[in-house]
Design a protein around this motif. Structure first.
Motif, PDB file in Angstrom:
ATOM      1  N   ASP A  74       0.846  -1.162   0.153  1.00  0.00           N
ATOM      2  CA  ASP A  74      -0.108   0.197  -0.016  1.00  0.00           C
ATOM      3  C   ASP A  74       0.708   1.221   0.021  1.00  0.00           C
ATOM      4  OD1 ASP A  74      -2.184  -1.506   0.106  1.00  0.00           O
ATOM      5  OD2 ASP A  74      -2.937  -1.040   2.106  1.00  0.00           O
ATOM      6  N   ALA A  75       1.932   1.087   0.725  1.00  0.00           N
ATOM      7  CA  ALA A  75       2.764   2.299   0.975  1.00  0.00           C
ATOM      8  C   ALA A  75       3.394   2.501  -0.646  1.00  0.00           C
ATOM      9  CB  ALA A  75       3.956   2.249   1.830  1.00  0.00           C
ATOM     10  N   GLU A  76       4.134   1.425  -1.278  1.00  0.00           N
ATOM     11  CA  GLU A  76       4.489   1.555  -2.501  1.00  0.00           C
ATOM     12  C   GLU A  76       3.784   2.186  -3.557  1.00  0.00           C
ATOM     13  OE1 GLU A  76       6.829  -1.109  -5.761  1.00  0.00           O
ATOM     14  OE2 GLU A  76       6.263  -1.917  -3.944  1.00  0.00           O
ATOM     15  N   ALA A  77       2.142   1.741  -3.498  1.00  0.00           N
ATOM     16  CA  ALA A  77       1.253   2.298  -4.558  1.00  0.00           C
ATOM     17  C   ALA A  77       0.945   3.421  -4.082  1.00  0.00           C
ATOM     18  CB  ALA A  77      -0.141   1.132  -4.122  1.00  0.00           C
ATOM     19  N   ALA A  78       0.906   4.299  -3.048  1.00  0.00           N
ATOM     20  CA  ALA A  78       0.430   5.399  -2.446  1.00  0.00           C
ATOM     21  C   ALA A  78       1.902   6.387  -2.885  1.00  0.00           C
ATOM     22  CB  ALA A  78       0.062   5.602  -1.210  1.00  0.00           C
ATOM     23  N   GLY A  79       3.103   5.914  -3.074  1.00  0.00           N
ATOM     24  CA  GLY A  79       4.341   6.633  -3.102  1.00  0.00           C
ATOM     25  C   GLY A  79       4.632   7.213  -1.940  1.00  0.00           C
ATOM     26  N   ARG A  80       4.539   6.345  -0.679  1.00  0.00           N
ATOM     27  CA  ARG A  80       4.968   6.886   0.547  1.00  0.00           C
ATOM     28  C   ARG A  80       6.110   5.940   0.820  1.00  0.00           C
ATOM     29  NH1 ARG A  80      -0.504   5.458   1.760  1.00  0.00           N
ATOM     30  NH2 ARG A  80       0.288   3.770   3.121  1.00  0.00           N
ATOM     31  N   THR A  81       6.847   6.596   1.701  1.00  0.00           N
ATOM     32  CA  THR A  81       7.908   5.838   2.163  1.00  0.00           C
ATOM     33  C   THR A  81       7.572   4.626   3.339  1.00  0.00           C
ATOM     34  OG1 THR A  81       9.499   7.936   2.259  1.00  0.00           O
ATOM     35  CG2 THR A  81      10.292   5.890   3.621  1.00  0.00           C
ATOM     36  N   PRO A  82       7.553   3.598   2.977  1.00  0.00           N
ATOM     37  CA  PRO A  82       6.991   2.369   3.824  1.00  0.00           C
ATOM     38  C   PRO A  82       7.785   2.341   5.213  1.00  0.00           C
ATOM     39  CG  PRO A  82       8.707   1.427   2.160  1.00  0.00           C
ATOM     40  CD  PRO A  82       8.572   3.032   1.735  1.00  0.00           C
ATOM     41  N   PRO A  83       6.922   1.918   6.253  1.00  0.00           N
ATOM     42  CA  PRO A  83       7.647   1.919   7.602  1.00  0.00           C
ATOM     43  C   PRO A  83       8.433   0.719   7.466  1.00  0.00           C
ATOM     44  CG  PRO A  83       5.536   0.880   7.452  1.00  0.00           C
ATOM     45  CD  PRO A  83       5.569   1.535   6.072  1.00  0.00           C
ATOM     46  N   ARG A  84       9.535   0.699   8.633  1.00  0.00           N
ATOM     47  CA  ARG A  84      10.226  -0.619   8.776  1.00  0.00           C
ATOM     48  C   ARG A  84       9.357  -1.456   9.913  1.00  0.00           C
ATOM     49  NH1 ARG A  84      14.987  -1.392   5.923  1.00  0.00           N
ATOM     50  NH2 ARG A  84      15.590   0.912   5.004  1.00  0.00           N
ATOM     51  N   ILE A  85       9.394  -2.600   9.348  1.00  0.00           N
ATOM     52  CA  ILE A  85       8.554  -3.703  10.112  1.00  0.00           C
ATOM     53  C   ILE A  85       9.408  -4.455  10.890  1.00  0.00           C
ATOM     54  CG2 ILE A  85       6.789  -5.448  10.040  1.00  0.00           C
ATOM     55  CD1 ILE A  85       5.655  -3.890   7.849  1.00  0.00           C
ATOM     56  N   VAL A  86       9.126  -4.547  12.199  1.00  0.00           N
ATOM     57  CA  VAL A  86       9.932  -5.709  13.082  1.00  0.00           C
ATOM     58  C   VAL A  86       8.973  -6.826  13.576  1.00  0.00           C
ATOM     59  CG1 VAL A  86      11.154  -5.851  15.509  1.00  0.00           C
ATOM     60  CG2 VAL A  86      11.562  -3.863  13.910  1.00  0.00           C
ATOM     61  N   VAL A  87       9.003  -7.847  13.505  1.00  0.00           N
ATOM     62  CA  VAL A  87       8.158  -8.777  13.767  1.00  0.00           C
ATOM     63  C   VAL A  87       8.609  -9.297  15.237  1.00  0.00           C
ATOM     64  CG1 VAL A  87       7.483 -11.285  13.370  1.00  0.00           C
ATOM     65  CG2 VAL A  87       7.689  -9.538  11.251  1.00  0.00           C
ATOM     66  N   LEU A  88       7.141  -9.466  15.933  1.00  0.00           N
ATOM     67  CA  LEU A  88       7.489 -10.160  17.349  1.00  0.00           C
ATOM     68  C   LEU A  88       6.922 -11.646  17.334  1.00  0.00           C
ATOM     69  CD1 LEU A  88       5.585  -6.892  19.067  1.00  0.00           C
ATOM     70  CD2 LEU A  88       7.915  -7.331  18.787  1.00  0.00           C
ATOM     71  N   THR A  89       7.788 -12.485  17.739  1.00  0.00           N
ATOM     72  CA  THR A  89       7.626 -13.753  17.502  1.00  0.00           C
ATOM     73  C   THR A  89       8.116 -14.602  19.045  1.00  0.00           C
ATOM     74  OG1 THR A  89       7.890 -15.762  16.529  1.00  0.00           O
ATOM     75  CG2 THR A  89       9.743 -14.402  16.792  1.00  0.00           C
ATOM     76  N   THR A  90       7.502 -15.462  19.197  1.00  0.00           N
ATOM     77  CA  THR A  90       7.952 -16.388  20.404  1.00  0.00           C
ATOM     78  C   THR A  90       9.094 -17.058  20.458  1.00  0.00           C
ATOM     79  OG1 THR A  90       5.602 -16.533  20.997  1.00  0.00           O
ATOM     80  CG2 THR A  90       6.713 -17.809  22.255  1.00  0.00           C
ATOM     81  N   PHE A  91       9.413 -17.717  18.953  1.00  0.00           N
ATOM     82  CA  PHE A  91      10.454 -18.479  18.874  1.00  0.00           C
ATOM     83  C   PHE A  91      11.449 -18.255  17.803  1.00  0.00           C
ATOM     84  CE2 PHE A  91       6.550 -20.925  19.227  1.00  0.00           C
ATOM     85  CZ  PHE A  91       6.619 -21.650  20.259  1.00  0.00           C
ATOM     86  N   ASP A  92      13.102 -18.343  18.239  1.00  0.00           N
ATOM     87  CA  ASP A  92      13.905 -17.611  17.319  1.00  0.00           C
ATOM     88  C   ASP A  92      13.918 -18.296  15.914  1.00  0.00           C
ATOM     89  OD1 ASP A  92      14.811 -19.965  18.142  1.00  0.00           O
ATOM     90  OD2 ASP A  92      16.842 -19.249  18.968  1.00  0.00           O
ATOM     91  N   LEU A  93      13.955 -19.598  15.905  1.00  0.00           N
ATOM     92  CA  LEU A  93      14.042 -20.388  14.668  1.00  0.00           C
ATOM     93  C   LEU A  93      12.484 -20.925  14.120  1.00  0.00           C
ATOM     94  CD1 LEU A  93      17.136 -22.463  15.098  1.00  0.00           C
ATOM     95  CD2 LEU A  93      16.997 -20.369  13.969  1.00  0.00           C
ATOM     96  N   ASP A  94      11.831 -19.908  13.717  1.00  0.00           N
ATOM     97  CA  ASP A  94      10.367 -19.887  13.558  1.00  0.00           C
ATOM     98  C   ASP A  94      10.061 -19.696  12.015  1.00  0.00           C
ATOM     99  OD1 ASP A  94       7.652 -19.764  13.520  1.00  0.00           O
ATOM    100  OD2 ASP A  94       7.598 -18.359  14.976  1.00  0.00           O
ATOM    101  N   GLU A  95       9.214 -20.735  11.348  1.00  0.00           N
ATOM    102  CA  GLU A  95       8.917 -20.544  10.186  1.00  0.00           C
ATOM    103  C   GLU A  95       8.220 -19.472  10.049  1.00  0.00           C
ATOM    104  OE1 GLU A  95       7.950 -21.220   5.953  1.00  0.00           O
ATOM    105  OE2 GLU A  95       9.238 -22.312   7.477  1.00  0.00           O
ATOM    106  N   ASN A  96       7.427 -18.836  10.850  1.00  0.00           N
ATOM    107  CA  ASN A  96       6.819 -17.681  10.478  1.00  0.00           C
ATOM    108  C   ASN A  96       7.696 -16.374  10.474  1.00  0.00           C
ATOM    109  OD1 ASN A  96       4.081 -18.317  10.201  1.00  0.00           O
ATOM    110  ND2 ASN A  96       3.889 -18.862  12.498  1.00  0.00           N
ATOM    111  N   ALA A  97       8.604 -16.313  11.253  1.00  0.00           N
ATOM    112  CA  ALA A  97       9.575 -15.211  11.229  1.00  0.00           C
ATOM    113  C   ALA A  97      10.316 -15.568   9.848  1.00  0.00           C
ATOM    114  CB  ALA A  97      10.704 -15.596  12.236  1.00  0.00           C
ATOM    115  N   ALA A  98      10.720 -16.377   9.207  1.00  0.00           N
ATOM    116  CA  ALA A  98      11.131 -16.579   7.957  1.00  0.00           C
ATOM    117  C   ALA A  98      10.337 -16.017   6.950  1.00  0.00           C
ATOM    118  CB  ALA A  98      11.619 -17.970   7.549  1.00  0.00           C
TER     119      ALA A  98
END
Length: 221
Positions: A74-98
């Motif tokens: 959405d940010a790219e489509a609107a020409g906005r600078t996209p936010p940086r996203i940091v994912v919060l997870t419970t496990f360090d070697l997590d498929e969802n983190a990847a």
């Protein structure tokens, strides 16, 4: 002082309250709003224009991975600078983190991390760096990617010079600019220039994305 606008997305109200108190205690951070699910996160990002989004992975309606993709698109489509996203997870070697990193997140932080680490992660991604070190990214993708087939390298790979491919291989192994410079007898400024050109040619956001690219196209060595 430049103030960093931070949005928080998590389906646990008590967790959100604790993180909000932590963020509001910092003079250089501004709490830009919160959401309890991924769909609300997409709307929040469009309205509040945060610099950084702390994004839970597992949520109702729309999970953190899909929300990350939507927010960046959405940010790219609107020409906005996209936010940086940091994912919060419970496990360090997590498929969802990847999966979140593939989707464009700049790294992940464990939910039980020390408050100082989370604050440092916010400031790090705002400066344009990835939270997750390239070596850790390599370990993560080696762990979750066993048994998967590799995709052929895209045409953009052919646009790299032989020297750029050498620097790419070293960066994909997790070496820092300082380590590459010492091993290749180059200045750090020269290495930084090479890495910047590689990222631009391949359409990658940061070194974490470089490691992901290398791993998924069997170029990590």
């Amino acid at each position: 002082m430049e103030r960093i606008r931070v949005a928080l997305v998590d389906d646990q109200a008590l967790f959100r309250a604790g993180i909000r108190m932590l963020l509001e205690s910092q003079p250089d951070l501004v709490f830009a709003g919160e959401a309890a699910d991924g769909a609300a996160a997409v709307a929040l990002a469009a309205q509040a224009a945060p610099d950084v989004v702390l994004m839970d992975v597992r949520m109702p309606r729309l999970d953190g991975i899909a929300a990350t993709e939507r927010i960046l698109a959405d940010a790219e489509a609107a020409g906005r600078t996209p936010p940086r996203i940091v994912v919060l997870t419970t496990f360090d070697l997590d498929e969802n983190a990847a999966r979140a990193i593939r989707a464009g997140a700049s790294g992940f932080v464990l939910k039980d991390a020390e408050p100082e680490f989370l604050l440092a992660a916010i400031r790090t991604v705002h400066r344009g760096n990835a939270v997750l070190a390239a070596t850790a990214t390599r370990e993560l993708f080696a762990h979750v990617g066993r048994g998967r087939g590799r995709r052929p390298a895209p045409p953009a790979w052919d646009g790299l010079t032989p020297r750029e491919r050498e620097i790419f291989a070293l960066a994909a192994r997790g070496l820092s600019n300082t380590e590459i410079a010492a091993g290749e007898f180059l200045s750090e400024a020269t290495v930084k220039t090479h890495v910047s050109r590689i990222l631009a040619k391949l359409g990658l956001r940061d070194r974490v994305q470089l490691v992901v690219f290398a791993y998924e196209h069997d170029l990590a060595g």
